[in-house]
Design an enzyme around this catalytic site. Structure first.
Site, PDB file in Angstrom:
ATOM      1  N   HIS A  50       0.661  -1.324  -0.025  1.00  0.00           N
ATOM      2  CA  HIS A  50       0.074  -0.006   0.120  1.00  0.00           C
ATOM      3  C   HIS A  50       0.864   1.324   0.113  1.00  0.00           C
ATOM      4  O   HIS A  50       0.304   2.356  -0.016  1.00  0.00           O
ATOM      5  CB  HIS A  50      -0.984   0.007   1.126  1.00  0.00           C
ATOM      6  CG  HIS A  50      -0.214   0.403   2.555  1.00  0.00           C
ATOM      7  ND1 HIS A  50       0.760  -0.361   3.044  1.00  0.00           N
ATOM      8  CD2 HIS A  50      -0.165   1.406   3.253  1.00  0.00           C
ATOM      9  CE1 HIS A  50       1.236   0.187   4.238  1.00  0.00           C
ATOM     10  NE2 HIS A  50       0.694   1.475   4.184  1.00  0.00           N
TER      11      HIS A  50
HETATM   12  N1  UDP Z   1      -3.490  -4.645   9.202  1.00  0.00           N
HETATM   13  C1  UDP Z   1      -4.819  -4.990   9.408  1.00  0.00           C
HETATM   14  N2  UDP Z   1      -5.493  -5.395   8.286  1.00  0.00           N
HETATM   15  C2  UDP Z   1      -5.090  -5.399   7.191  1.00  0.00           C
HETATM   16  C3  UDP Z   1      -3.857  -5.074   6.776  1.00  0.00           C
HETATM   17  C4  UDP Z   1      -2.962  -4.384   7.640  1.00  0.00           C
HETATM   18  O1  UDP Z   1      -5.112  -5.046  10.662  1.00  0.00           O
HETATM   19  O2  UDP Z   1      -5.840  -5.884   6.356  1.00  0.00           O
HETATM   20  C5  UDP Z   1      -2.832  -4.081  10.264  1.00  0.00           C
HETATM   21  C6  UDP Z   1      -1.221  -4.589  10.236  1.00  0.00           C
HETATM   22  O3  UDP Z   1      -1.355  -5.811  10.999  1.00  0.00           O
HETATM   23  C7  UDP Z   1      -0.735  -3.729  11.048  1.00  0.00           C
HETATM   24  C8  UDP Z   1      -1.081  -2.379  10.639  1.00  0.00           C
HETATM   25  O4  UDP Z   1      -2.369  -2.601  10.108  1.00  0.00           O
HETATM   26  O5  UDP Z   1      -0.772  -3.539  12.431  1.00  0.00           O
HETATM   27  C9  UDP Z   1      -0.395  -1.821   9.670  1.00  0.00           C
HETATM   28  O6  UDP Z   1      -0.915  -0.929   8.690  1.00  0.00           O
HETATM   29  P1  UDP Z   1      -0.484  -0.560   7.337  1.00  0.00           P
HETATM   30  O7  UDP Z   1       0.386  -1.524   6.797  1.00  0.00           O
HETATM   31  O8  UDP Z   1      -1.592   0.197   6.600  1.00  0.00           O
HETATM   32  O9  UDP Z   1       0.429   0.759   7.727  1.00  0.00           O
HETATM   33  P2  UDP Z   1       1.912   1.063   7.942  1.00  0.00           P
HETATM   34  O10 UDP Z   1       2.368   0.038   9.188  1.00  0.00           O
HETATM   35  O11 UDP Z   1       2.697   0.728   6.641  1.00  0.00           O
HETATM   36  O12 UDP Z   1       2.014   2.403   8.305  1.00  0.00           O
END
Ligand code: UDP
Length: 355
Positions: free
Chosen positions: A202
């Protein structure tokens, strides 16, 4: 003490959930939750509040679907209104989103103390919107809660010891959540094979670059011919792959899932392949090898110990790394990279002790 918590995006709901649980143990602290609206779909927002039993936001600003500037500008305006009304002792922000930056700007303009959770992280890539948000937020924070030693070191390298702020190594609030919610996670209702790869994509640096996105999908679609690849698909990525007509035929694409399903999927997968920040650490918490589809990471300690391999977006490189069949081979108990699951407790204690 009154804390005004600002959240807007999925990972922030998860992190704030752990801290809210800790706040709830203290009768002398009142938390006001402001949801900026950056993520608003049911399965990107409401499900986290429901499943994780976080109190519903006191304010929902409903700001989304705008350019970075317009979004951040509107958030500043609306958060300022709420802060003037609520007059909190602290504004608490998480991570590196536009909501984080907007909260930081309001706090500095209104002279309300700012606590930044996940401070000190750096990718050293100033083209990432997240990098700019975290650097600017750190600079105006009164307490910087760092998850790792690397984060502390980054701040020292930037001269923070000469600034009027407090730097605290709190540990990682995400670990608190992973430990707490693991026992509530049950197998999601999808067609899940015994052995599968969990994948998420993403990041703007991938989704907004046609070549990178195509290359990543060619690689994972090839891998999926022989091993199930489960991809909970972020709405942003979904829009772009539809527009670009990218081939996903072999992938098991599902809607974004709630945290409990996600915890189960991480805990039972064979390998994580992702460009997510949070998932790199969660893979480690659940002792899973991670291959990261980015050129740099803020979680460098995982690269150093081999729990995470940085491959970028090149199809051949991704396939070559996958074929090497990397396995998680770290004795978790000997390491304490992200604290001991008591980050939220440490954070609240610091705020209560703060002069
Ligand atoms: N996550 C979730 N459902 C999903 C995809 C990700 O709960 O379908 C959780 C994941 O386990 C983590 C968090 O969302 O705890 C990460 O979010 P994301 O990847 O959107 O953002 P980033 O960490 O890259 O800022």
């Amino acid at each position: 003490m009154k804390i005004l918590t600002i959240v807007g995006a999925r990972p922030q709901f998860i992190k704030a959930g752990s801290v809210s649980r800790e706040i709830a143990k203290h009768k002398n602290i009142k938390e006001i939750i402001v949801h900026t609206g950056q993520h608003y779909d049911t399965n990107m927002s409401d499900i986290f509040f429901d499943e994780m039993k976080i109190s519903k936001p006191n304010y929902n600003l409903n700001i989304n679907g705008l350019s970075h500037g317009a979004m951040t500008g509107q958030m500043i305006e609306k958060i300022e209104e709420v802060v003037l009304k609520e007059n909190p002792d602290w504004i608490m922000v998480y991570g590196d989103t536009n909501s984080t930056l907007a909260g930081a700007i309001v706090s500095s303009k209104l002279h309300i103390k700012l606590a930044h959770i996940e401070a000190g992280l750096r990718s050293f890539n100033m083209k990432m919107p997240e990098e700019v948000n975290r650097i600017l937020t750190d600079r105006v924070s009164n307490i910087l809660f760092c998850p790792t030693d690397t984060a502390i070191q980054n701040l020292q390298n930037e001269g923070y010891k000469n600034l009027d702020c407090k730097i605290v190594k709190s540990g990682d609030v995400m670990q608190d959540g992973a430990i707490f919610y693991k026992e509530f996670a049950t197998k999601p209702m999808y067609n899940i094979k015994d052995s599968y790869i969990l994948c998420t994509i993403h990041r703007a640096e991938n989704t907004d670059n046609k070549e990178r996105l195509k290359s990543i999908f060619e690689a994972i679609n090839t891998i999926a011919k022989e091993k199930q690849v489960i991809l909970p698909l972020h709405p942003r990525t979904k829009n772009i792959i539809n527009k670009l007509n990218i081939d996903t035929t072999n992938l098991t694409i599902i809607d974004p899932v709630g945290y409990l399903d996600m915890v189960w999927l991480i805990d039972h997968c064979e390998l994580v392949m992702s460009d997510s920040g949070g998932l790199q650490k969660e893979a480690y918490f659940f002792e899973k090898q991670c291959i990261t589809l980015r050129d740099e990471t803020e979680w460098v300690e995982l690269i150093e110990i081999g729990a995470n391999i940085l491959v970028g977006a090149n199809k051949d490189k991704i396939l070559e790394t996958y074929k090497r069949n990397p396995k998680f081979n770290i004795k978790n108990s000997t390491l304490n990279l992200y604290g001991d699951g008591k980050a939220s407790e440490n954070i609240i204690k610091e705020l209560l002790d703060y002069e």
